[in-house]
Design an enzyme around this catalytic site. Structure first.
Site, PDB file in Angstrom:
ATOM      1  N   HIS A 151       5.526 -31.845  59.610  1.00  0.00           N
ATOM      2  CA  HIS A 151       5.223 -32.983  58.724  1.00  0.00           C
ATOM      3  C   HIS A 151       3.896 -33.627  59.154  1.00  0.00           C
ATOM      4  O   HIS A 151       3.842 -34.810  59.507  1.00  0.00           O
ATOM      5  CB  HIS A 151       6.387 -33.965  58.876  1.00  0.00           C
ATOM      6  CG  HIS A 151       6.425 -35.121  57.936  1.00  0.00           C
ATOM      7  ND1 HIS A 151       5.360 -35.947  57.692  1.00  0.00           N
ATOM      8  CD2 HIS A 151       7.439 -35.608  57.187  1.00  0.00           C
ATOM      9  CE1 HIS A 151       5.725 -36.887  56.838  1.00  0.00           C
ATOM     10  NE2 HIS A 151       6.982 -36.709  56.515  1.00  0.00           N
ATOM     11  N   ARG A 182       5.351 -42.843  63.626  1.00  0.00           N
ATOM     12  CA  ARG A 182       4.612 -42.794  62.358  1.00  0.00           C
ATOM     13  C   ARG A 182       3.242 -42.160  62.583  1.00  0.00           C
ATOM     14  O   ARG A 182       2.322 -42.776  63.111  1.00  0.00           O
ATOM     15  CB  ARG A 182       4.448 -44.204  61.788  1.00  0.00           C
ATOM     16  CG  ARG A 182       3.750 -44.234  60.448  1.00  0.00           C
ATOM     17  CD  ARG A 182       4.520 -43.547  59.347  1.00  0.00           C
ATOM     18  NE  ARG A 182       5.807 -44.181  59.094  1.00  0.00           N
ATOM     19  CZ  ARG A 182       6.846 -43.552  58.519  1.00  0.00           C
ATOM     20  NH1 ARG A 182       6.754 -42.295  58.126  1.00  0.00           N
ATOM     21  NH2 ARG A 182       7.989 -44.192  58.333  1.00  0.00           N
ATOM     22  N   GLU A 188       2.363 -30.746  54.472  1.00  0.00           N
ATOM     23  CA  GLU A 188       3.412 -30.268  55.357  1.00  0.00           C
ATOM     24  C   GLU A 188       3.744 -28.801  55.080  1.00  0.00           C
ATOM     25  O   GLU A 188       4.039 -28.429  53.944  1.00  0.00           O
ATOM     26  CB  GLU A 188       4.665 -31.122  55.171  1.00  0.00           C
ATOM     27  CG  GLU A 188       4.360 -32.620  55.265  1.00  0.00           C
ATOM     28  CD  GLU A 188       5.562 -33.496  54.908  1.00  0.00           C
ATOM     29  OE1 GLU A 188       6.705 -33.077  55.159  1.00  0.00           O
ATOM     30  OE2 GLU A 188       5.352 -34.593  54.363  1.00  0.00           O
ATOM     31  N   ARG A 203      13.141 -34.654  65.520  1.00  0.00           N
ATOM     32  CA  ARG A 203      11.995 -35.528  65.831  1.00  0.00           C
ATOM     33  C   ARG A 203      12.372 -36.729  66.693  1.00  0.00           C
ATOM     34  O   ARG A 203      11.499 -37.435  67.175  1.00  0.00           O
ATOM     35  CB  ARG A 203      11.296 -35.983  64.550  1.00  0.00           C
ATOM     36  CG  ARG A 203      12.151 -36.805  63.605  1.00  0.00           C
ATOM     37  CD  ARG A 203      11.358 -37.201  62.366  1.00  0.00           C
ATOM     38  NE  ARG A 203      12.191 -37.918  61.405  1.00  0.00           N
ATOM     39  CZ  ARG A 203      11.720 -38.654  60.421  1.00  0.00           C
ATOM     40  NH1 ARG A 203      10.417 -38.781  60.249  1.00  0.00           N
ATOM     41  NH2 ARG A 203      12.516 -39.256  59.576  1.00  0.00           N
TER      42      ARG A 203
HETATM   43  C1  BG6 Z   1       7.899 -36.913  53.312  1.00  0.00           C
HETATM   44  C2  BG6 Z   1       8.927 -37.054  52.210  1.00  0.00           C
HETATM   45  O1  BG6 Z   1       7.948 -35.603  53.793  1.00  0.00           O
HETATM   46  O2  BG6 Z   1       8.209 -37.808  54.371  1.00  0.00           O
HETATM   47  C3  BG6 Z   1       8.948 -38.512  51.742  1.00  0.00           C
HETATM   48  O3  BG6 Z   1       8.626 -36.169  51.144  1.00  0.00           O
HETATM   49  C4  BG6 Z   1       9.182 -39.444  52.919  1.00  0.00           C
HETATM   50  O4  BG6 Z   1       9.947 -38.660  50.743  1.00  0.00           O
HETATM   51  C5  BG6 Z   1       8.160 -39.166  53.994  1.00  0.00           C
HETATM   52  O5  BG6 Z   1       9.098 -40.786  52.473  1.00  0.00           O
HETATM   53  C6  BG6 Z   1       8.301 -40.019  55.248  1.00  0.00           C
HETATM   54  O6  BG6 Z   1       9.558 -39.904  55.779  1.00  0.00           O
HETATM   55  P1  BG6 Z   1       9.997 -40.776  57.016  1.00  0.00           P
HETATM   56  O7  BG6 Z   1      11.461 -40.478  57.196  1.00  0.00           O
HETATM   57  O8  BG6 Z   1       9.175 -40.323  58.192  1.00  0.00           O
HETATM   58  O9  BG6 Z   1       9.722 -42.215  56.662  1.00  0.00           O
END
Ligand code: BG6
Length: 302
Positions: free
Chosen positions: A170, A74, A273, A100
């Site tokens: 991202h 995260r 992103e 990832r």
């Molecule tokens: C974003 C998406 O790019 O990533 C969201 O648009 C999503 O919908 C977010 O909740 C986080 O994704 P993840 O899979 O890392 O929890």
């Protein structure tokens, strides 16, 4: 799988690198240059920090981030590849693709004459990844660390039939206060509003935040800025080979449910992103290579 001893042996002359084991089997590469420092986890080739000298960190990493083989981290710069969001037809495949959460290989690490460091990675495809992505392809990821951070993804179709590619860098950016932050550069763009049943809307002016936001901006121009009055800085994002920009902040309620955001972490992060997603996925013809780059630079405001 690469071991830390093997990396230390192979890159023994690269004095700008050090290798650490953050958790059993979870290796991170620390990079020091005259301009900035960075950390990259070998799993996912996941940049988890970048901090130019004299600046606060530019990349946000959750205080509750978990470092465990096969789990996504995260914060930092997750690489969403070879699809973005849910898979188009297979609900059981991982959201944002497998890149990832699989191990990667460090192919090269160089110190350039001007003092920047350049690292080159490729994913170590495992059987599960190959089953989910039956296309003949290669992928390389370059990370350039200097006064700016430059990230470059190159995907080649090495087969004989075209395929579709979705992708995103991202990136979680560190900000002083989401309520004061705005994003410039998306005015006039159509976006898919994922918190309003994927309705399509048009952006008017700068993007500002008031609770959960999850938007895919389409046909974007390749330059936007995160204006952060609390930290008195603007993060300038320029990109090539990218037609979409995703803007995401989970808001308090969703962040609390996610469990790995840390206490009120959502107030100090925003994801902007650099992507090719939704209408903007890339069709890659046999023999063709698609390159997508993102470049981050910090401008001081006062
Ligand atoms: C974003 C998406 O790019 O990533 C969201 O648009 C999503 O919908 C977010 O909740 C986080 O994704 P993840 O899979 O890392 O929890």
């Amino acid at each position: 799988m690469t071991t830390i001893d093997e990396l230390k042996r192979r890159f023994t002359s690269a004095d700008f690198l050090s290798f650490v084991e953050k958790a059993p089997g979870f290796i991170a590469i620390e990079v020091k240059t005259a301009f900035s420092t960075a950390t990259i986890a070998l799993q996912g080739a996941h940049v988890t920090s970048w901090q130019p000298k004299g600046q606060k960190p530019v990349i946000w990493l959750s205080k509750a981030a978990k470092f465990a083989p096969g789990k996504s981290i995260r914060g930092g710069v997750p690489i969403c590849w070879p699809w973005f969001g849910p898979h188009a037809s297979e609900a059981g495949y991982p959201g944002h693709g497998f890149a990832r959460t699989i191990p990667w290989k460090l192919l090269e690490a160089q110190k350039l004459p001007d003092g920047r460091a350049r690292l080159l990675f490729e994913p170590a495809m495992n059987d599960a990844a190959r089953a989910q992505w039956p296309h003949a392809s290669t992928m390389r990821y370059g990370v350039m660390i200097g006064q700016e951070l430059v990230l470059a993804l190159a995907t080649k179709n090495t087969g004989s039939v075209p395929f579709q590619l979705g992708q995103a860098l991202h990136t979680y950016f560190q900000i002083g206060d989401i309520g004061q932050t705005s994003i410039a550069g998306l005015d006039g763009c159509t976006y898919i509003d994922k918190v309003a049943k994927a309705t399509r809307k048009k952006q008017k002016g700068a993007v500002t935040f008031n609770g959960e936001m999850d938007r895919v901006y389409l046909g974007t121009a390749g330059c936007c800025g995160i204006i952060d009055p609390a930290l008195k800085r603007t993060i300038l994002i320029t990109s090539t080979g990218s037609r979409s920009t995703v803007v995401w902040n989970p808001g308090a309620e969703k962040a609390a449910k996610m469990g790995d955001f840390g206490r009120q972490g959502e107030n100090n992060m925003v994801c902007v992103e650099t992507a090719n997603a939704a209408d903007d996925v890339i069709t890659l013809a046999p023999g063709e290579t698609h390159r997508m780059t993102a470049q981050y630079r910090v401008l001081r405001n006062g």
